[in-house]
Design a protein around this motif. Structure first.
Motif, PDB file in Angstrom:
ATOM      1  N   ILE A 330      60.137  87.095  43.466  1.00  0.00           N
ATOM      2  CA  ILE A 330      60.341  85.781  44.064  1.00  0.00           C
ATOM      3  C   ILE A 330      59.242  84.840  43.564  1.00  0.00           C
ATOM      4  CG2 ILE A 330      61.467  86.784  46.077  1.00  0.00           C
ATOM      5  CD1 ILE A 330      58.938  86.290  47.677  1.00  0.00           C
ATOM      6  N   PRO A 331      59.460  83.527  43.613  1.00  0.00           N
ATOM      7  CA  PRO A 331      58.504  82.586  43.014  1.00  0.00           C
ATOM      8  C   PRO A 331      57.104  82.617  43.607  1.00  0.00           C
ATOM      9  CG  PRO A 331      60.614  81.506  43.427  1.00  0.00           C
ATOM     10  CD  PRO A 331      60.678  82.850  44.097  1.00  0.00           C
ATOM     11  N   THR A 332      56.972  83.087  44.844  1.00  0.00           N
ATOM     12  CA  THR A 332      55.665  83.034  45.516  1.00  0.00           C
ATOM     13  C   THR A 332      54.770  84.241  45.241  1.00  0.00           C
ATOM     14  OG1 THR A 332      56.745  83.909  47.494  1.00  0.00           O
ATOM     15  CG2 THR A 332      56.450  81.526  47.367  1.00  0.00           C
ATOM     16  N   VAL A 333      55.241  85.197  44.439  1.00  0.00           N
ATOM     17  CA  VAL A 333      54.404  86.353  44.100  1.00  0.00           C
ATOM     18  C   VAL A 333      54.352  86.541  42.591  1.00  0.00           C
ATOM     19  CG1 VAL A 333      54.965  87.547  46.257  1.00  0.00           C
ATOM     20  CG2 VAL A 333      56.250  88.080  44.193  1.00  0.00           C
ATOM     21  N   VAL A 334      53.303  87.221  42.157  1.00  0.00           N
ATOM     22  CA  VAL A 334      53.154  87.621  40.759  1.00  0.00           C
ATOM     23  C   VAL A 334      53.222  89.134  40.723  1.00  0.00           C
ATOM     24  CG1 VAL A 334      51.740  87.449  38.682  1.00  0.00           C
ATOM     25  CG2 VAL A 334      51.644  85.637  40.403  1.00  0.00           C
ATOM     26  N   MET A 335      53.879  89.687  39.709  1.00  0.00           N
ATOM     27  CA  MET A 335      54.092  91.132  39.638  1.00  0.00           C
ATOM     28  C   MET A 335      53.727  91.654  38.253  1.00  0.00           C
ATOM     29  SD  MET A 335      57.652  93.150  40.542  1.00  0.00           S
ATOM     30  CE  MET A 335      57.650  92.490  42.204  1.00  0.00           C
ATOM     31  N   ILE A 353      53.892  99.564  40.227  1.00  0.00           N
ATOM     32  CA  ILE A 353      54.146  98.151  40.502  1.00  0.00           C
ATOM     33  C   ILE A 353      52.973  97.567  41.284  1.00  0.00           C
ATOM     34  CG2 ILE A 353      55.706  96.499  41.597  1.00  0.00           C
ATOM     35  CD1 ILE A 353      57.892  98.706  41.373  1.00  0.00           C
ATOM     36  N   TYR A 354      52.408  96.470  40.766  1.00  0.00           N
ATOM     37  CA  TYR A 354      51.338  95.736  41.436  1.00  0.00           C
ATOM     38  C   TYR A 354      51.846  94.336  41.783  1.00  0.00           C
ATOM     39  CZ  TYR A 354      47.457  98.987  40.432  1.00  0.00           C
ATOM     40  OH  TYR A 354      46.615 100.065  40.408  1.00  0.00           O
ATOM     41  N   VAL A 355      51.449  93.812  42.940  1.00  0.00           N
ATOM     42  CA  VAL A 355      51.858  92.463  43.328  1.00  0.00           C
ATOM     43  C   VAL A 355      50.660  91.696  43.877  1.00  0.00           C
ATOM     44  CG1 VAL A 355      54.277  92.990  43.800  1.00  0.00           C
ATOM     45  CG2 VAL A 355      52.590  93.299  45.602  1.00  0.00           C
ATOM     46  N   GLU A 373      40.659  91.229  42.320  1.00  0.00           N
ATOM     47  CA  GLU A 373      41.445  90.042  41.968  1.00  0.00           C
ATOM     48  C   GLU A 373      42.593  89.782  42.935  1.00  0.00           C
ATOM     49  OE1 GLU A 373      40.771  92.302  39.151  1.00  0.00           O
ATOM     50  OE2 GLU A 373      38.933  91.088  39.047  1.00  0.00           O
ATOM     51  N   GLY A 374      42.693  90.591  43.997  1.00  0.00           N
ATOM     52  CA  GLY A 374      43.734  90.374  44.987  1.00  0.00           C
ATOM     53  C   GLY A 374      45.041  91.082  44.706  1.00  0.00           C
ATOM     54  N   TRP A 375      45.067  92.007  43.743  1.00  0.00           N
ATOM     55  CA  TRP A 375      46.289  92.742  43.413  1.00  0.00           C
ATOM     56  C   TRP A 375      46.452  93.938  44.356  1.00  0.00           C
ATOM     57  CZ3 TRP A 375      49.932  91.205  39.977  1.00  0.00           C
ATOM     58  CH2 TRP A 375      49.572  90.234  39.035  1.00  0.00           C
ATOM     59  N   PHE A 376      47.695  94.168  44.775  1.00  0.00           N
ATOM     60  CA  PHE A 376      47.993  95.290  45.659  1.00  0.00           C
ATOM     61  C   PHE A 376      48.791  96.350  44.905  1.00  0.00           C
ATOM     62  CE2 PHE A 376      51.079  97.243  48.712  1.00  0.00           C
ATOM     63  CZ  PHE A 376      50.158  98.030  49.385  1.00  0.00           C
ATOM     64  N   PRO A 377      48.297  97.601  44.861  1.00  0.00           N
ATOM     65  CA  PRO A 377      49.057  98.694  44.233  1.00  0.00           C
ATOM     66  C   PRO A 377      50.104  99.218  45.215  1.00  0.00           C
ATOM     67  CG  PRO A 377      46.932  99.507  44.982  1.00  0.00           C
ATOM     68  CD  PRO A 377      46.963  98.045  45.318  1.00  0.00           C
ATOM     69  N   THR A 378      51.373  99.055  44.904  1.00  0.00           N
ATOM     70  CA  THR A 378      52.433  99.381  45.863  1.00  0.00           C
ATOM     71  C   THR A 378      52.657 100.874  46.022  1.00  0.00           C
ATOM     72  OG1 THR A 378      54.189  99.365  44.194  1.00  0.00           O
ATOM     73  CG2 THR A 378      53.619  97.244  45.232  1.00  0.00           C
ATOM     74  N   ARG A 379      52.198 101.675  45.072  1.00  0.00           N
ATOM     75  CA  ARG A 379      52.473 103.110  44.997  1.00  0.00           C
ATOM     76  C   ARG A 379      53.937 103.382  44.655  1.00  0.00           C
ATOM     77  NH1 ARG A 379      49.132 105.111  43.052  1.00  0.00           N
ATOM     78  NH2 ARG A 379      49.674 107.220  43.727  1.00  0.00           N
ATOM     79  N   ASP A 380      54.666 102.332  44.310  1.00  0.00           N
ATOM     80  CA  ASP A 380      56.019 102.486  43.797  1.00  0.00           C
ATOM     81  C   ASP A 380      55.975 102.485  42.277  1.00  0.00           C
ATOM     82  OD1 ASP A 380      57.432 102.714  46.148  1.00  0.00           O
ATOM     83  OD2 ASP A 380      57.834 100.580  46.331  1.00  0.00           O
ATOM     84  N   ALA A 381      56.761 103.364  41.683  1.00  0.00           N
ATOM     85  CA  ALA A 381      56.834 103.433  40.226  1.00  0.00           C
ATOM     86  C   ALA A 381      58.070 102.678  39.756  1.00  0.00           C
ATOM     87  CB  ALA A 381      56.899 104.888  39.763  1.00  0.00           C
TER      88      ALA A 381
END
Length: 499
Positions: A330-335, A353-355, A373-381
């Motif tokens: 979605i436009p409000t996140v970077v992935m 996947i990082y968001v 840098e504020g990136w979250f590791p989703t633990r999803d591949a």
């Protein structure tokens, strides 16, 4: 800003518009705001540090969310399906709390934890009867924690995921237009109140001024009936629910579904056969696949209605494959997709996947999972194709590592599901002396088919994928375990077969 502002804006703009329908009772936006302010008073009087809900979806859940927000106390809905011992442990972690719902159970398992306990009916009635003592009362500014949700805790004690007002508002204000719903618009909500999808659906509909119709206990027949009775226009389901709805319709269940124009789904992997049938059964509805996590305040990627219909109609395998994707961010996140060493991977390569974005919390009461840098590791591949579509491979922890080669369980499952006799499949890692790990699979045979030969299934995988993906162990089960949100409990399959 406080998330209660969403309800305040809706009530100021249209106080008499119907906001909520549950078990035949109807609440206007003005009614809900007045009750939320009454709940604020109850929370203040109780001295509670949390507001917990141990109940199905109802008006009490809505009032509690906004009452807690006004009071500056975290709202913590609990999974009522948990065993007593697990639930008592969670209640102990939020004591003292105002607990709403199953009064008998809370007093029985956590009677010594200093909670204030009210039944759904008592809480709702008291919130309506309690008038704020001061018209000029100042409510919490919304600078702290709005929601606390406990993770599932499949391998360890559940973590307490934290969502701040700023995270939730970042998602809502970035994706929903205020008062964008017509007065006739109605959203059918059947997701449990302790799941982020249920909370985000509530906040989104309130801000859009859409009528919310709650179905506390799901059945496909009742779901179809409510679509007709309430002229439902929007609905969110998990894949297992949609499969049951389609199956009920195949068996003759019917209802007037012409008003239903938008169906969103998420929470688990959607089988291709189910979405194909659903697109045929609901030809006027636009389907949206929503991918998100608790820690991201819900949705971070969408596969929209146009993508669904284009994929279904296309003869191009690349475009048809998008029906199995999660769409685009979605436009409000970077992935980003990152490799084992943290490097950003090119299109087509699978990794984690990082968001990043304002709605992304990535925070637990225990600690933050965000990088500097504020990136979250989703633990999803997963991976992204050249057109920016995201494809999920499974949990990063579920990747099978055979002789140093990473293999996605999802790609093996997808191949097995092409066999006409296979209704469901789960691939998982098994120990291997030679390779470290090898492939094991559990499959469910369709009721009207004979179980296929193991050699036939191995040859199917060998023909479609590399020989390293061929399962060494194949088990036939009557069914696979899923949670209430439709997520395959892969580790539970491993535990059952190991036992």
């Amino acid at each position: 800003m406080n998330i209660a502002l969403l309800l305040e804006m809706a009530a100021e703009a249209a106080p008499g518009r119907t906001a909520l329908v549950c078990d035949g009772k109807r609440w206007t936006y003005g009614d809900l705001l007045a009750a939320a302010r009454g709940a604020f008073e109850l929370i203040q009087q109780s001295g509670a540090e949390y507001v917990a809900l141990l109940d199905e979806s109802s008006e009490a859940a809505v009032i509690a969310v906004f009452g807690a927000a006004l009071a500056g106390v975290p709202y913590c809905p609990l999974n009522y399906r948990l065993p007593d011992a697990d639930l008592a442990a969670l209640l102990g972690r939020i004591a003292p709390a105002l607990v709403i719902g199953d009064e008998e159970r809370v007093l029985r398992i956590a009677g010594d934890q200093d909670h204030t306990v009210l039944s759904r009916e008592d809480f709702t009635l008291k919130a309506q009867e309690t008038v704020p003592a001061d018209d000029a009362r100042e409510y919490d500014p919304g600078e702290g924690v709005a929601i606390q949700l406990f993770t599932s805790g499949t391998t360890a004690a559940p973590k307490a995921a934290i969502l701040r007002h700023s995270n939730l508002l970042g998602y809502i204000l970035g994706t929903v237009e205020f008062a964008s719903a017509d007065e006739a618009d109605a959203a059918l909500v059947v997701v449990p109140p302790y799941h982020i999808a249920g909370i985000s659906a509530l906040l989104s509909s309130i801000y859009a001024q859409r009528r919310i119709v709650m179905l506390p206990g799901f059945s496909p027949e009742r779901w179809l009936s409510l679509v007709e009775e309430e002229a439902i226009t929007n609905a969110f389901v998990v894949p297992t629910m949609l499969a049951r709805i389609v199956d009920a319709m195949d068996r003759g269940a019917s209802a007037a579904i012409e008003t239903l124009r938008a169906i969103a789904y998420g929470g688990g992997k959607m089988p291709l056969e189910v979405i194909h049938k659903a697109l045929e059964r609901f030809p006027r509805a636009g389907f949206t696949n929503a991918y998100g996590l608790t820690e991201t305040s819900s949705t971070v990627a969408l596969l929209g209605p146009d993508d669904h219909r284009a994929a279904l109609a296309s003869s191009d395998p690349r475009i048809r494959a998008r029906l199995t994707s999660l769409g685009k961010p979605i436009p409000t996140v970077v992935m980003e997709i990152r490799g084992e060493n943290g490097e950003v991977l090119p299109p087509g390569e699978a990794g984690e996947i990082y968001v990043r974005g304002e709605q992304v919390s990535g925070e637990y009461k225990e600690k933050s999972a965000l990088d500097p840098e504020g990136w979250f590791p989703t633990r999803d591949a997963g991976y992204m194709d050249e057109d920016g579509y995201l494809f999920l491979s499974g949990r990063a922890d579920d990747v099978i590592v055979r002789g140093g080669e990473n293999m996605s369980p999802g790609e093996i499952e997808d191949v097995l599901l092409t066999h006409p006799a296979i209704a469901d499949a789960c691939a998982y890692a098994i120990p291997s002396v030679e390779w470290g790990e090898a492939v094991g699979v559990a499959v469910v045979t369709r009721e009207d088919h004979v179980a296929p030969d193991e050699g036939e299934l191995r040859e199917l995988v060998r023909a479609r994928l590399r020989s390293s993906r061929v399962p060494e162990k194949i088990a036939f089960l009557p069914e696979l375990p899923y949670n209430e949100m439709g997520k395959l409990l892969r580790r539970k399959v491993k535990d059952v077969l190991a036992g």
